[in-house]
Design a protein around this motif. Structure first.
Motif, mmCIF file in Angstrom:
data_model
loop_
_atom_site.group_PDB
_atom_site.id
_atom_site.type_symbol
_atom_site.label_atom_id
_atom_site.label_comp_id
_atom_site.label_asym_id
_atom_site.label_seq_id
_atom_site.Cartn_x
_atom_site.Cartn_y
_atom_site.Cartn_z
ATOM 1 N N ALA A 61 0.837 -1.201 0.000
ATOM 2 C CA ALA A 61 0.000 0.000 0.000
ATOM 3 C C ALA A 61 0.872 1.253 0.000
ATOM 4 O O ALA A 61 0.561 2.236 -0.684
ATOM 5 N N GLY A 62 1.971 1.231 0.750
ATOM 6 C CA GLY A 62 2.882 2.368 0.764
ATOM 7 C C GLY A 62 3.519 2.617 -0.585
ATOM 8 O O GLY A 62 3.627 3.763 -1.033
ATOM 9 N N VAL A 63 3.918 1.544 -1.250
ATOM 10 C CA VAL A 63 4.510 1.690 -2.585
ATOM 11 C C VAL A 63 3.482 2.232 -3.569
ATOM 12 O O VAL A 63 3.792 3.121 -4.381
ATOM 13 N N VAL A 64 2.256 1.722 -3.506
ATOM 14 C CA VAL A 64 1.196 2.220 -4.400
ATOM 15 C C VAL A 64 0.943 3.704 -4.160
ATOM 16 O O VAL A 64 0.799 4.476 -5.108
ATOM 17 N N LEU A 65 0.910 4.130 -2.903
ATOM 18 C CA LEU A 65 0.715 5.534 -2.600
ATOM 19 C C LEU A 65 1.861 6.403 -3.112
ATOM 20 O O LEU A 65 1.648 7.516 -3.579
ATOM 21 N N LEU A 66 3.087 5.888 -3.030
ATOM 22 C CA LEU A 66 4.224 6.637 -3.563
ATOM 23 C C LEU A 66 4.126 6.777 -5.075
ATOM 24 O O LEU A 66 4.417 7.839 -5.633
ATOM 25 N N VAL A 67 3.698 5.710 -5.762
ATOM 26 C CA VAL A 67 3.577 5.755 -7.225
ATOM 27 C C VAL A 67 2.460 6.710 -7.631
ATOM 28 O O VAL A 67 2.599 7.506 -8.558
ATOM 29 N N ILE A 68 1.344 6.671 -6.899
ATOM 30 C CA ILE A 68 0.206 7.564 -7.199
ATOM 31 C C ILE A 68 0.616 9.014 -6.945
ATOM 32 O O ILE A 68 0.235 9.914 -7.701
ATOM 33 N N GLY A 69 1.414 9.250 -5.918
ATOM 34 C CA GLY A 69 1.838 10.603 -5.580
ATOM 35 C C GLY A 69 2.744 11.228 -6.626
ATOM 36 O O GLY A 69 2.823 12.447 -6.747
ATOM 37 N N LYS A 70 3.445 10.411 -7.397
ATOM 38 C CA LYS A 70 4.347 10.938 -8.432
ATOM 39 C C LYS A 70 3.601 11.387 -9.680
ATOM 40 O O LYS A 70 4.106 12.168 -10.454
ATOM 41 N N LYS A 71 2.385 10.868 -9.880
ATOM 42 C CA LYS A 71 1.652 11.211 -11.097
ATOM 43 C C LYS A 71 0.990 12.555 -10.996
ATOM 44 O O LYS A 71 0.709 13.129 -10.062
#
Length: 71
Positions: A61-71
């Motif tokens: 979930a943390g990795v997904v949030l980091l990826v979403i935050g970059k977009k």
């Protein structure tokens, strides 16, 4: 740093700690009685197991949030 990134990093760290330790223990006081100057109490040691899937899920979930935050 945005709040989304902070939450993502906290999830990744919490997941890593959960995988590293696997469980934690604490002591709770369950019964106490006072009979004049005498005090009686019972303390129980509780152990809580952290499932592996919970640690991996927190990291994912943390990795997904980091990826979403970059977009």
């Amino acid at each position: 740093m945005s709040p989304l990134k902070i939450v993502a990093i906290l999830l990744i760290v919490a997941g890593g700690i959960g995988l590293a330790y696997g469980s934690f223990s604490f002591t709770k006081e369950t019964h106490s009685a006072k009979l004049g100057p005498i005090e009686l109490s019972v303390k129980e040691k509780e152990t809580v197991n952290i499932p592996t899937w919970a640690g991996l899920g927190a990291i994912a979930a943390g990795v997904v949030l980091l990826v979403i935050g970059k977009k």
